[in-house]
Design a protein around this motif. Structure first.
Motif, PDB file in Angstrom:
ATOM      1  N   HIS A   1       0.820  -1.209   0.000  1.00 48.62           N
ATOM      2  CA  HIS A   1       0.000   0.000   0.000  1.00 48.62           C
ATOM      3  C   HIS A   1       0.858   1.265   0.000  1.00 48.62           C
ATOM      4  O   HIS A   1       0.500   2.271  -0.615  1.00 48.62           O
ATOM      5  CB  HIS A   1      -0.938  -0.004   1.204  1.00 48.62           C
ATOM      6  CG  HIS A   1      -2.081  -0.951   1.056  1.00 48.62           C
ATOM      7  ND1 HIS A   1      -3.341  -0.706   1.553  1.00 48.62           N
ATOM      8  CD2 HIS A   1      -2.165  -2.163   0.458  1.00 48.62           C
ATOM      9  CE1 HIS A   1      -4.136  -1.711   1.279  1.00 48.62           C
ATOM     10  NE2 HIS A   1      -3.443  -2.618   0.618  1.00 48.62           N
ATOM     11  N   TYR A   2       1.995   1.204   0.665  1.00 49.30           N
ATOM     12  CA  TYR A   2       2.882   2.369   0.700  1.00 49.30           C
ATOM     13  C   TYR A   2       3.563   2.566  -0.660  1.00 49.30           C
ATOM     14  O   TYR A   2       3.784   3.700  -1.095  1.00 49.30           O
ATOM     15  CB  TYR A   2       3.915   2.205   1.816  1.00 49.30           C
ATOM     16  CG  TYR A   2       3.279   2.221   3.187  1.00 49.30           C
ATOM     17  CD1 TYR A   2       3.068   3.414   3.862  1.00 49.30           C
ATOM     18  CD2 TYR A   2       2.860   1.035   3.783  1.00 49.30           C
ATOM     19  CE1 TYR A   2       2.460   3.429   5.104  1.00 49.30           C
ATOM     20  CE2 TYR A   2       2.240   1.047   5.031  1.00 49.30           C
ATOM     21  CZ  TYR A   2       2.044   2.248   5.684  1.00 49.30           C
ATOM     22  OH  TYR A   2       1.425   2.268   6.913  1.00 49.30           O
ATOM     23  N   ALA A   3       3.882   1.469  -1.330  1.00 56.00           N
ATOM     24  CA  ALA A   3       4.458   1.565  -2.669  1.00 56.00           C
ATOM     25  C   ALA A   3       3.432   2.124  -3.652  1.00 56.00           C
ATOM     26  O   ALA A   3       3.761   2.954  -4.510  1.00 56.00           O
ATOM     27  CB  ALA A   3       4.944   0.189  -3.127  1.00 56.00           C
ATOM     28  N   ILE A   4       2.189   1.677  -3.538  1.00 59.06           N
ATOM     29  CA  ILE A   4       1.127   2.233  -4.385  1.00 59.06           C
ATOM     30  C   ILE A   4       0.998   3.729  -4.150  1.00 59.06           C
ATOM     31  O   ILE A   4       0.869   4.523  -5.090  1.00 59.06           O
ATOM     32  CB  ILE A   4      -0.215   1.523  -4.097  1.00 59.06           C
ATOM     33  CG1 ILE A   4      -0.192   0.096  -4.640  1.00 59.06           C
ATOM     34  CG2 ILE A   4      -1.374   2.307  -4.722  1.00 59.06           C
ATOM     35  CD1 ILE A   4      -1.426  -0.702  -4.289  1.00 59.06           C
ATOM     36  N   SER A   5       1.044   4.123  -2.877  1.00 54.26           N
ATOM     37  CA  SER A   5       0.949   5.548  -2.541  1.00 54.26           C
ATOM     38  C   SER A   5       2.059   6.339  -3.207  1.00 54.26           C
ATOM     39  O   SER A   5       1.825   7.443  -3.726  1.00 54.26           O
ATOM     40  CB  SER A   5       1.010   5.714  -1.021  1.00 54.26           C
ATOM     41  OG  SER A   5       0.975   7.072  -0.653  1.00 54.26           O
ATOM     42  N   ALA A   6       3.273   5.787  -3.224  1.00 57.14           N
ATOM     43  CA  ALA A   6       4.391   6.466  -3.890  1.00 57.14           C
ATOM     44  C   ALA A   6       4.126   6.624  -5.375  1.00 57.14           C
ATOM     45  O   ALA A   6       4.429   7.670  -5.974  1.00 57.14           O
ATOM     46  CB  ALA A   6       5.686   5.675  -3.661  1.00 57.14           C
ATOM     47  N   GLY A   7       3.563   5.597  -5.987  1.00 55.41           N
ATOM     48  CA  GLY A   7       3.243   5.676  -7.410  1.00 55.41           C
ATOM     49  C   GLY A   7       2.178   6.708  -7.710  1.00 55.41           C
ATOM     50  O   GLY A   7       2.298   7.491  -8.663  1.00 55.41           O
ATOM     51  N   LEU A   8       1.139   6.740  -6.894  1.00 57.53           N
ATOM     52  CA  LEU A   8       0.061   7.706  -7.107  1.00 57.53           C
ATOM     53  C   LEU A   8       0.558   9.131  -6.889  1.00 57.53           C
ATOM     54  O   LEU A   8       0.155  10.067  -7.600  1.00 57.53           O
ATOM     55  CB  LEU A   8      -1.111   7.401  -6.167  1.00 57.53           C
ATOM     56  CG  LEU A   8      -1.802   6.045  -6.353  1.00 57.53           C
ATOM     57  CD1 LEU A   8      -2.931   5.888  -5.336  1.00 57.53           C
ATOM     58  CD2 LEU A   8      -2.329   5.888  -7.768  1.00 57.53           C
ATOM     59  N   ASP A   9       1.436   9.315  -5.895  1.00 55.06           N
ATOM     60  CA  ASP A   9       1.979  10.644  -5.615  1.00 55.06           C
ATOM     61  C   ASP A   9       2.819  11.169  -6.776  1.00 55.06           C
ATOM     62  O   ASP A   9       2.914  12.390  -6.975  1.00 55.06           O
ATOM     63  CB  ASP A   9       2.840  10.620  -4.351  1.00 55.06           C
ATOM     64  CG  ASP A   9       2.010  10.462  -3.086  1.00 55.06           C
ATOM     65  OD1 ASP A   9       0.782  10.642  -3.156  1.00 55.06           O
ATOM     66  OD2 ASP A   9       2.588  10.140  -2.032  1.00 55.06           O
TER      67      ASP A   9
END
Length: 306
Positions: free
Chosen positions: A74-82
């Motif tokens: 979920h944190y990696a996804i957040s980095a991608g979305l950011d």
């Protein structure tokens, strides 16, 4: 219109060649010329990044966000979305459990409904009987304990507008459960049924990670466990006083009666200890979440961007 495809890397090397070929083919089908494919390396122990750096020479739209270590899905996804720059953002796992061709259907639904989010749900849950039942129980339990309701069998894959992503990023949560956050923010969301295949090889998302996600989900979106502890405490206290009252009456009526034996005393002590330990543990989880939020550390650290 620019499209950003966002995916994460963790032991993903076997899937990358097919994933790249198919995602580019389907981007061309929906007739989008301006696009980027954002790969977030979540501390993958294989040579996924090295492979993508070579492919970037022939596919310049590849963008690699290389995190400093493994932070979690979920944190990696957040980095991608950011770091996604598109007007539309397509989130997908690159392990080919869901094929990239769903992008075409998602885009058609988006055009027809003018939704802010088009998300996928599984027609039938994949995996063994135990895996299917536990997965269904996860979402049912979450919906039972949380005020934020989520569709059953929801999957990672979704097509989202930049406006929606900006609202999602504004939440500022340090304890990430993106599944709940994505529905808490609202907006017009439309579902599409998707076939999800079994991943080749052993999944890195084992029981321990799934259980941790369950705890993260419940404590992020519900205070009901705390209320349940309070109610259970009242119930046990009321039961104890009731039992004491009847024991006194019984002893007065039948003086020779032995009210409590060794076994019943031990059972009562163990039961009380179990309730207290569970209560302290649940309160501790909530306190740890408050501590993590007040630390205000970043959810991830980027080592390099290619």
């Amino acid at each position: 219109m620019k499209l950003s495809v966002v995916t994460t890397l963790y032991k993903s090397k076997p899937f990358l060649e097919t994933f790249l070929k198919e995602i580019i083919e389907n981007i061309h089908i929906i007739n989008i010329k301006d696009f980027e494919i954002v790969f977030v390396n979540d501390g993958s122990p294989d040579d996924s990044v090295e492979y993508l750096l070579k492919k970037k020479k022939e596919i310049p739209q590849i963008k690699i966000i290389d995190l400093s270590r493994n932070f979690g899905h979920h944190y990696a996804i957040s980095a991608g979305l950011d770091n996604a720059e598109g007007d539309l953002i397509f989130l997908i796992d690159c392990d080919l459990e869901v094929l990239p061709r769903v992008l075409v259907e998602f885009k058609n639904v988006y055009d027809a409904t003018n939704a802010d989010v088009v998300y996928g749900i599984q027609k039938t849950r994949k995996g063994s009987f135990v895996e299917r039942e536990l997965g269904g129980l996860f979402w049912k339990t979450f919906n039972l304990l949380s005020d934020t309701k989520m569709p059953l069998n929801v999957i990672t894959e979704r097509l989202m507008t930049k406006k929606y992503i900006d609202a999602l990023k504004s939440l500022g949560d340090k304890n990430l459960f993106l599944g709940g956050m994505m529905y808490w923010v609202g907006f017009n969301q439309v579902s599409v049924e998707v076939n999800k295949a079994q991943r080749e090889g052993v999944s890195s998302y084992g029981f321990s990670k799934r259980f941790n996600l369950f705890v993260e989900a419940i404590t992020s979106f519900s205070e009901k466990p705390l209320k349940m502890i309070f109610k259970l405490g009242l119930f046990i206290t009321f039961g104890a006083f009731t039992a004491i009252f009847f024991m006194i009456i019984w002893k007065l009526l039948v003086p020779e009666t032995i009210l409590l034996g060794f076994t019943s005393v031990i059972i009562s002590i163990l039961f009380s200890l179990g309730v207290l330990t569970s209560a302290i543990g649940i309160v501790g989880i909530y306190l740890s979440r408050i501590f993590k939020q007040t630390q205000n550390r970043p959810n991830y650290i980027i080592k390099n961007i290619y």
